[in-house]
Design a protein around this motif. Structure first.
Motif, PDB file in Angstrom:
ATOM      1  N   GLU A 110      -3.331   2.965  11.652  1.00 32.83           N
ATOM      2  CA  GLU A 110      -2.048   2.901  10.957  1.00 32.83           C
ATOM      3  C   GLU A 110      -1.573   1.452  10.829  1.00 32.83           C
ATOM      4  OE1 GLU A 110       2.536   4.577  11.380  1.00 32.83           O
ATOM      5  OE2 GLU A 110       1.118   4.858  13.025  1.00 32.83           O
ATOM      6  N   ALA A 111      -1.670   0.697  11.907  1.00 33.49           N
ATOM      7  CA  ALA A 111      -1.237  -0.709  11.881  1.00 33.49           C
ATOM      8  C   ALA A 111      -2.058  -1.506  10.873  1.00 33.49           C
ATOM      9  CB  ALA A 111      -1.364  -1.320  13.276  1.00 33.49           C
ATOM     10  N   ARG A 112      -3.365  -1.280  10.841  1.00 34.50           N
ATOM     11  CA  ARG A 112      -4.234  -1.990   9.893  1.00 34.50           C
ATOM     12  C   ARG A 112      -3.882  -1.631   8.445  1.00 34.50           C
ATOM     13  NH1 ARG A 112      -6.169  -6.019   7.792  1.00 34.50           N
ATOM     14  NH2 ARG A 112      -8.206  -5.870   6.866  1.00 34.50           N
ATOM     15  N   LEU A 113      -3.643  -0.335   8.207  1.00 35.26           N
ATOM     16  CA  LEU A 113      -3.270   0.093   6.854  1.00 35.26           C
ATOM     17  C   LEU A 113      -1.930  -0.497   6.429  1.00 35.26           C
ATOM     18  CD1 LEU A 113      -4.400   3.842   6.870  1.00 35.26           C
ATOM     19  CD2 LEU A 113      -5.417   1.954   5.583  1.00 35.26           C
ATOM     20  N   LEU A 114      -0.981  -0.579   7.348  1.00 30.43           N
ATOM     21  CA  LEU A 114       0.307  -1.184   7.014  1.00 30.43           C
ATOM     22  C   LEU A 114       0.166  -2.673   6.707  1.00 30.43           C
ATOM     23  CD1 LEU A 114       2.691   0.584   9.539  1.00 30.43           C
ATOM     24  CD2 LEU A 114       2.626   0.869   7.054  1.00 30.43           C
ATOM     25  N   ASP A 115      -0.777  -3.337   7.372  1.00 26.35           N
ATOM     26  CA  ASP A 115      -1.004  -4.759   7.098  1.00 26.35           C
ATOM     27  C   ASP A 115      -1.561  -4.993   5.700  1.00 26.35           C
ATOM     28  OD1 ASP A 115      -0.083  -5.504   9.577  1.00 26.35           O
ATOM     29  OD2 ASP A 115      -2.090  -5.638  10.477  1.00 26.35           O
ATOM     30  N   VAL A 116      -2.427  -4.110   5.233  1.00 19.49           N
ATOM     31  CA  VAL A 116      -3.076  -4.327   3.935  1.00 19.49           C
ATOM     32  C   VAL A 116      -2.357  -3.644   2.777  1.00 19.49           C
ATOM     33  CG1 VAL A 116      -5.336  -4.686   4.983  1.00 19.49           C
ATOM     34  CG2 VAL A 116      -4.699  -2.397   4.218  1.00 19.49           C
ATOM     35  N   ALA A 117      -1.428  -2.738   3.077  1.00 20.71           N
ATOM     36  CA  ALA A 117      -0.728  -2.013   2.016  1.00 20.71           C
ATOM     37  C   ALA A 117       0.288  -2.926   1.336  1.00 20.71           C
ATOM     38  CB  ALA A 117      -0.023  -0.784   2.591  1.00 20.71           C
ATOM     39  N   PRO A 118       0.481  -2.749   0.020  1.00 20.00           N
ATOM     40  CA  PRO A 118       1.509  -3.533  -0.668  1.00 20.00           C
ATOM     41  C   PRO A 118       2.906  -3.164  -0.141  1.00 20.00           C
ATOM     42  CG  PRO A 118       0.300  -2.127  -2.218  1.00 20.00           C
ATOM     43  CD  PRO A 118      -0.247  -1.869  -0.868  1.00 20.00           C
ATOM     44  N   GLU A 119       3.807  -4.119  -0.195  1.00 19.62           N
ATOM     45  CA  GLU A 119       5.158  -3.919   0.335  1.00 19.62           C
ATOM     46  C   GLU A 119       5.879  -2.749  -0.343  1.00 19.62           C
ATOM     47  OE1 GLU A 119       8.310  -4.281   2.768  1.00 19.62           O
ATOM     48  OE2 GLU A 119       6.425  -5.381   2.950  1.00 19.62           O
ATOM     49  N   TRP A 120       5.699  -2.614  -1.665  1.00 23.32           N
ATOM     50  CA  TRP A 120       6.377  -1.539  -2.382  1.00 23.32           C
ATOM     51  C   TRP A 120       5.908  -0.159  -1.879  1.00 23.32           C
ATOM     52  CZ3 TRP A 120       3.525   2.061  -4.972  1.00 23.32           C
ATOM     53  CH2 TRP A 120       2.232   1.715  -5.323  1.00 23.32           C
ATOM     54  N   LEU A 121       4.641  -0.034  -1.522  1.00 27.29           N
ATOM     55  CA  LEU A 121       4.122   1.235  -1.028  1.00 27.29           C
ATOM     56  C   LEU A 121       4.689   1.551   0.353  1.00 27.29           C
ATOM     57  CD1 LEU A 121       2.237   3.633  -1.476  1.00 27.29           C
ATOM     58  CD2 LEU A 121       0.400   2.263  -0.492  1.00 27.29           C
TER      59      LEU A 121
END
Length: 118
Positions: free
Chosen positions: A100-111
């Motif tokens: 989850e932490a890794r996905l939040l790091d790479v996800a765009p801010e709007w998402l």
């Protein structure tokens, strides 16, 4: 020709809807309950008949693909079972938080904002 079919569908839907609204309005006022019951019964039958016909036709079509669907359904069931098992193991070991932490790091801010706004 297609415009005529569309107009017929819209007109038929409008008529059916007007009967339903009229019946509901009369029923809410307690007037002509026998007539209201008959209109609502006919409306229900008219609404259900196309659905029943489509269901029967789709059943005939599904018989052609029955074996393939059963095979794919079995494979899909096993795949989902393995996925649920893997997610359970990830939750027990805490790996899900790392993912989850890794996905939040790479996800765009709007998402991130969109998925956490509720």
């Amino acid at each position: 020709m297609a415009e005529n079919k569309l107009a017929s569908v819209v007109l038929g839907f409008g008529l059916a809807l007007s009967f339903a609204v009229t019946g509901t309005a009369l029923a809410s006022q307690g007037q002509q309950l026998t007539q209201v019951a008959l209109v609502m019964l006919l409306f229900g039958l008219g609404a259900a008949l196309p659905i029943i016909v489509l269901g029967m036709l789709s059943r005939q079509g599904m018989q052609k693909f029955r074996d393939k669907l059963l095979f794919l359904g079995g494979k899909g069931q096993r795949l989902l079972g393995m996925l649920i098992l893997a997610l359970g193991v990830m939750m027990l070991t805490g790996t899900d938080k790392l993912v989850e932490a890794r996905l939040l790091d790479v996800a765009p801010e709007w998402l991130v904002r969109l998925t956490t706004m509720i």
